[in-house]
Scaffold this motif. Structure first.
Motif, PDB file in Angstrom:
ATOM      1  N   ALA B  70       0.799  -1.232   0.000  1.00 46.04           N
ATOM      2  CA  ALA B  70       0.000   0.000   0.000  1.00 46.04           C
ATOM      3  C   ALA B  70       0.835   1.287   0.000  1.00 46.04           C
ATOM      4  N   PRO B  71       1.981   1.349   0.717  1.00 46.07           N
ATOM      5  CA  PRO B  71       2.748   2.611   0.685  1.00 46.07           C
ATOM      6  C   PRO B  71       3.588   2.821  -0.577  1.00 46.07           C
ATOM      7  N   MET B  72       3.674   1.830  -1.446  1.00 50.99           N
ATOM      8  CA  MET B  72       4.599   1.934  -2.580  1.00 50.99           C
ATOM      9  C   MET B  72       4.252   3.037  -3.594  1.00 50.99           C
ATOM     10  N   PRO B  73       2.980   3.199  -3.985  1.00 48.72           N
ATOM     11  CA  PRO B  73       2.705   4.273  -4.954  1.00 48.72           C
ATOM     12  C   PRO B  73       3.153   5.648  -4.435  1.00 48.72           C
ATOM     13  N   LEU B  74       2.887   5.900  -3.153  1.00 52.43           N
ATOM     14  CA  LEU B  74       3.295   7.190  -2.589  1.00 52.43           C
ATOM     15  C   LEU B  74       4.825   7.274  -2.515  1.00 52.43           C
ATOM     16  N   ALA B  75       5.484   6.180  -2.117  1.00 54.62           N
ATOM     17  CA  ALA B  75       6.951   6.174  -2.027  1.00 54.62           C
ATOM     18  C   ALA B  75       7.572   6.456  -3.398  1.00 54.62           C
ATOM     19  N   THR B  89      -2.836   4.772  -7.554  1.00 55.47           N
ATOM     20  CA  THR B  89      -3.661   3.590  -7.329  1.00 55.47           C
ATOM     21  C   THR B  89      -5.136   3.955  -7.424  1.00 55.47           C
ATOM     22  N   GLY B  90      -5.874   3.157  -8.145  1.00 54.84           N
ATOM     23  CA  GLY B  90      -7.313   3.342  -8.254  1.00 54.84           C
ATOM     24  C   GLY B  90      -8.065   2.188  -7.617  1.00 54.84           C
ATOM     25  N   LEU B  91      -7.355   1.354  -6.857  1.00 53.23           N
ATOM     26  CA  LEU B  91      -8.008   0.188  -6.265  1.00 53.23           C
ATOM     27  C   LEU B  91      -7.172  -0.382  -5.122  1.00 53.23           C
ATOM     28  N   GLY B  92      -7.832  -0.611  -3.990  1.00 57.26           N
ATOM     29  CA  GLY B  92      -7.188  -1.329  -2.884  1.00 57.26           C
ATOM     30  C   GLY B  92      -7.392  -2.819  -3.091  1.00 57.26           C
ATOM     31  N   HIS B 220      -4.578  -7.037  12.773  1.00 59.43           N
ATOM     32  CA  HIS B 220      -5.905  -6.554  13.151  1.00 59.43           C
ATOM     33  C   HIS B 220      -5.960  -6.184  14.627  1.00 59.43           C
ATOM     34  N   ASP B 221      -5.186  -6.884  15.480  1.00 61.44           N
ATOM     35  CA  ASP B 221      -5.134  -6.539  16.908  1.00 61.44           C
ATOM     36  C   ASP B 221      -4.499  -5.167  17.112  1.00 61.44           C
ATOM     37  N   LEU B 222      -3.584  -4.809  16.197  1.00 59.98           N
ATOM     38  CA  LEU B 222      -2.824  -3.567  16.344  1.00 59.98           C
ATOM     39  C   LEU B 222      -3.530  -2.408  15.651  1.00 59.98           C
ATOM     40  N   TRP B 223      -3.882  -2.606  14.401  1.00 61.63           N
ATOM     41  CA  TRP B 223      -4.540  -1.588  13.575  1.00 61.63           C
ATOM     42  C   TRP B 223      -5.669  -2.250  12.799  1.00 61.63           C
ATOM     43  N   PRO B 224      -6.890  -2.272  13.372  1.00 61.95           N
ATOM     44  CA  PRO B 224      -7.986  -2.925  12.641  1.00 61.95           C
ATOM     45  C   PRO B 224      -8.263  -2.222  11.307  1.00 61.95           C
ATOM     46  N   GLU B 225      -8.561  -2.998  10.315  1.00 61.76           N
ATOM     47  CA  GLU B 225      -8.933  -2.507   8.970  1.00 61.76           C
ATOM     48  C   GLU B 225      -7.825  -1.649   8.346  1.00 61.76           C
ATOM     49  N   ALA B 226      -6.599  -2.047   8.555  1.00 57.61           N
ATOM     50  CA  ALA B 226      -5.493  -1.337   7.911  1.00 57.61           C
ATOM     51  C   ALA B 226      -5.383  -1.770   6.458  1.00 57.61           C
ATOM     52  N   PRO B 227      -5.068  -0.815   5.554  1.00 53.79           N
ATOM     53  CA  PRO B 227      -4.853  -1.207   4.162  1.00 53.79           C
ATOM     54  C   PRO B 227      -3.612  -2.094   4.077  1.00 53.79           C
ATOM     55  N   GLU B 228      -3.493  -2.880   3.027  1.00 51.86           N
ATOM     56  CA  GLU B 228      -2.353  -3.793   2.959  1.00 51.86           C
ATOM     57  C   GLU B 228      -1.688  -3.745   1.582  1.00 51.86           C
ATOM     58  N   LYS B 229      -2.416  -4.154   0.562  1.00 57.29           N
ATOM     59  CA  LYS B 229      -1.870  -4.086  -0.792  1.00 57.29           C
ATOM     60  C   LYS B 229      -2.814  -3.240  -1.650  1.00 57.29           C
ATOM     61  N   VAL B 230      -2.282  -2.741  -2.752  1.00 55.17           N
ATOM     62  CA  VAL B 230      -3.085  -1.973  -3.703  1.00 55.17           C
ATOM     63  C   VAL B 230      -2.710  -2.408  -5.119  1.00 55.17           C
ATOM     64  N   GLY B 311     -14.953  -1.512   2.662  1.00 50.07           N
ATOM     65  CA  GLY B 311     -14.321  -0.591   1.703  1.00 50.07           C
ATOM     66  C   GLY B 311     -12.891  -0.972   1.361  1.00 50.07           C
ATOM     67  N   GLY B 312     -12.588  -2.257   1.432  1.00 48.79           N
ATOM     68  CA  GLY B 312     -11.215  -2.723   1.200  1.00 48.79           C
ATOM     69  C   GLY B 312     -10.676  -2.436  -0.192  1.00 48.79           C
TER      70      GLY B 312
END
Lengths: 209, 375
Positions: B70-75, B89-92, B220-230, B311-312
């Motif tokens: 997920a952070p790669m497009p911004l990086a 990215t136009g899609l998660g 999920h225990d740490l950050w629920p519903e965190a984005p992962e790949k795009v 909204g994944g």
């Protein structure tokens, strides 16, 4: 992190001291080819051809000025973290690629070369080293292609021979007649000789059962 | 009109890159279930050996699009660790799915530092474990503790860092953070090269199955519903082929919906096991698929991996802002990433058009929902 060599003082002119390259390539033939070319050009070279040897430790131990790594190396991401954590560690070559160099880098990637470069190395020196690597990778690609072509030609010939043998045995004809029959079939169907031969073998194998 | 439509369609077969992980599934399903074909797309899936290879091939035009962290497009757009080339990215490709695995020895020691009395039999929370690690480091100052993630610009990296900071541990000074490729994590743990890692499935469950490590907690225990790949493409590609982009997104969106259907899980494990895709044994993949939501246990906790739900699939700017803030917090960038750059990286138009055509909620409707919550 071990101490690094100090960068050359400003204004000291082009770097002429031998540079130390770490070569990471699990294709031993290609690695040997490039190692020799780099040595001939005055570099000192360490290489890793065993993908199980941990890359991070190797970089820390050998302190290369530049890492040239096969783009298909599965542990290439290890270097991305090293270049991120410490500015002294090798950084991705693409840092040096401005818009004018994009074609050059595309060529490098296409031939399977990627590279990481330590701070203080001159861009023109990097580019010439990379050019050596790209040339050797391409040479190797061409060699491999030639070898693959030769192998498949040999395999094709064996299939044709086998089909010919089957026709001779079952139709009681001469070798020339069997070959003429195969060639006619291929021309009538506008297929390759080897494909027709494969079909013939299949047909004989089915009718044998 | 026809000619203008044609000019925005990529003429040759599309090359889409992926890494052999659970969450490359949308690309594989879109291909195998015929969703790409239904959009009139001819797609060639290309398995890549590393994230850097994905990035370089995308940026230099050897791939049309790719499964990305997920952070790669911004990086890439910021030029971090690479040539500065805008990627959008136009899609998660889904939420959650990671976990933190520790060596059995370290895990046992942290559990005893947590104290059974305090946790009353339940698994300790990420922050309780982080505070235990704080104590452990104080007792073992020269331990040479080494923990791994998968890439400098990854959710795994930020999760690992965030977890350590919950215990007041400075990840840049008090231990070594390294990168290890996912499929080498278990052996690095076994050899003692590292004592723990944050990675996606199936590489946490695999450590448990091989008795090399224990899952300390899930993402999920740490950050629920965190984005992962795009799904990422270069900005110039998106501008040049908007119609192709829209169709790819539509196909992948349908694949993500397919993936959230529990009845499709057996088929998913079977597909992923194929040698040209993830290529691990079917048992390991069946287990990882089961762990997505159902068949869980204290040893193999639920990862809550989903692709379309919550909204994944939406390329929400709020999620990208949160990633940008992580980059700033961990000094990967020197200044806050401007809002305009997030607008540049998150392509809402093709997603909204595809979502509307399938009668699904648009980004505007989904934006009302909260982003990931920090524990």
């Amino acid at each position: 992190m071990a101490d690094r060599k100090a960068p050359p003082p400003a204004g000291s002119g082009p770097v002429t001291a031998p540079q130390h390259v770490l070569l990471v390539d699990s294709e031993p033939g290609r690695a040997a080819l490039l190692e020799q070319a780099l040595k001939d050009a005055g570099y000192t070279v360490d290489k890793r051809t065993d993908p199980n040897q941990p890359l991070a430790r190797l970089v820390a131990d050998t302190q290369p000025d530049m890492v040239i790594i096969d783009i298909d190396a599965p542990d290439r991401d290890v270097l991305e973290q090293m270049s991120h954590v410490s500015r002294d560690n090798p950084r991705p070559i693409v840092m040096y690629a401005d818009q004018d160099d994009a074609d050059f880098v595309t060529q490098a990637i296409r031939s399977g070369v990627s590279a990481y470069v330590a701070n203080g190395l001159r861009p023109e020196r990097v580019k010439s080293t990379l050019a050596v690597a790209v040339a050797r990778f391409r040479e190797f690609q061409a060699l491999r292609q030639e070898l693959d072509d030769a192998r498949s030609e040999l395999a094709d010939r064996k299939i044709v021979e086998k089909a010919k043998g089957l026709i001779m045995k079952h139709r009681k004809v001469s070798e020339d007649e069997a070959f003429a029959a195969l060639r006619k079939l291929a021309m009538d169907r506008s297929s390759r000789l080897v494909d027709v031969a494969r079909n013939v073998i299949d047909v004989f194998e089915i009718t044998q059962e | 009109m026809l000619s203008s439509v044609h000019s925005t369609v990529r003429p040759r077969p599309l090359k889409l890159g992926f890494l052999p992980l659970m969450d490359c599934a949308p690309l594989i399903v879109a291909q195998e279930a015929g969703y790409f074909e239904a959009e009139g797309l001819l797609v060639q899936l290309q398995r890549e050996p590393s994230w850097s290879s994905i990035r370089d091939k995308l940026v230099f035009g050897l791939l049309d699009g790719a499964h990305m962290l997920a952070p790669m497009p911004l990086a890439c757009t910021l030029g971090l660790g690479s040539i500065n080339k805008p990627v959008v990215t136009g899609l998660g490709l889904g939420l959650n799915g990671n976990a933190m695995t520790l060596s059995r020895t370290l895990h046992d020691q942290l559990l005893s530092l947590c104290g059974k009395a305090n946790t009353a039999g339940r698994s300790p929370s990420p922050s309780e474990l982080a505070l235990a690690l704080r104590q452990w480091l104080d007792h073992n100052p020269a331990s040479g503790l080494t923990l791994a993630s998968v890439f400098p610009y990854s959710m795994h990296q930020y999760m690992l860092r965030h977890w350590l900071s919950l215990g007041g541990i400075d990840p840049d000074r008090e231990l070594s953070l390294v990168v290890v490729p996912p499929d080498m994590m278990v052996s690095a743990l076994q050899s003692g090269e590292i004592q723990g890692y944050c990675v996606g499935e199936p590489y946490n469950g695999l450590a448990v199955r091989q008795d090399a490590g224990r899952i300390a907690f899930t993402g999920h225990d740490l950050w629920p519903e965190a984005p992962e790949k795009v799904f990422g493409v270069t900005e110039s590609w998106a501008d040049r082929y908007p119609d192709t982009h829209y169709r790819v997104i539509r196909a992948l969106l349908r694949a993500c919906q397919w993936l959230d259907e529990p009845t499709n899980r057996a088929e998913l494990a079977h597909l992923l096991a194929r040698p040209e895709y993830v290529g691990l044994d079917a048992d390991t993949l069946r287990m990882a698929v089961a762990q997505m939501s159902s068949d869980c246990s204290p040893l193999l906790p639920c990862t809550h991996k989903h692709f379309f739900a919550h909204g994944g699939t939406a390329p929400l700017k709020s999620r990208m802002r949160w990633i940008a803030d992580q980059m700033l917090h961990w000094q990967q960038v020197e200044q806050a990433v401007p809002d305009s750059m997030l607008d540049q990286v998150c392509r809402l138009e093709p997603y909204d058009a595809a979502a509307q055509s399938l009668s699904l909620p648009t980004t505007a409707e989904l934006s009302a929902r909260p982003g990931p919550v920090t524990v």
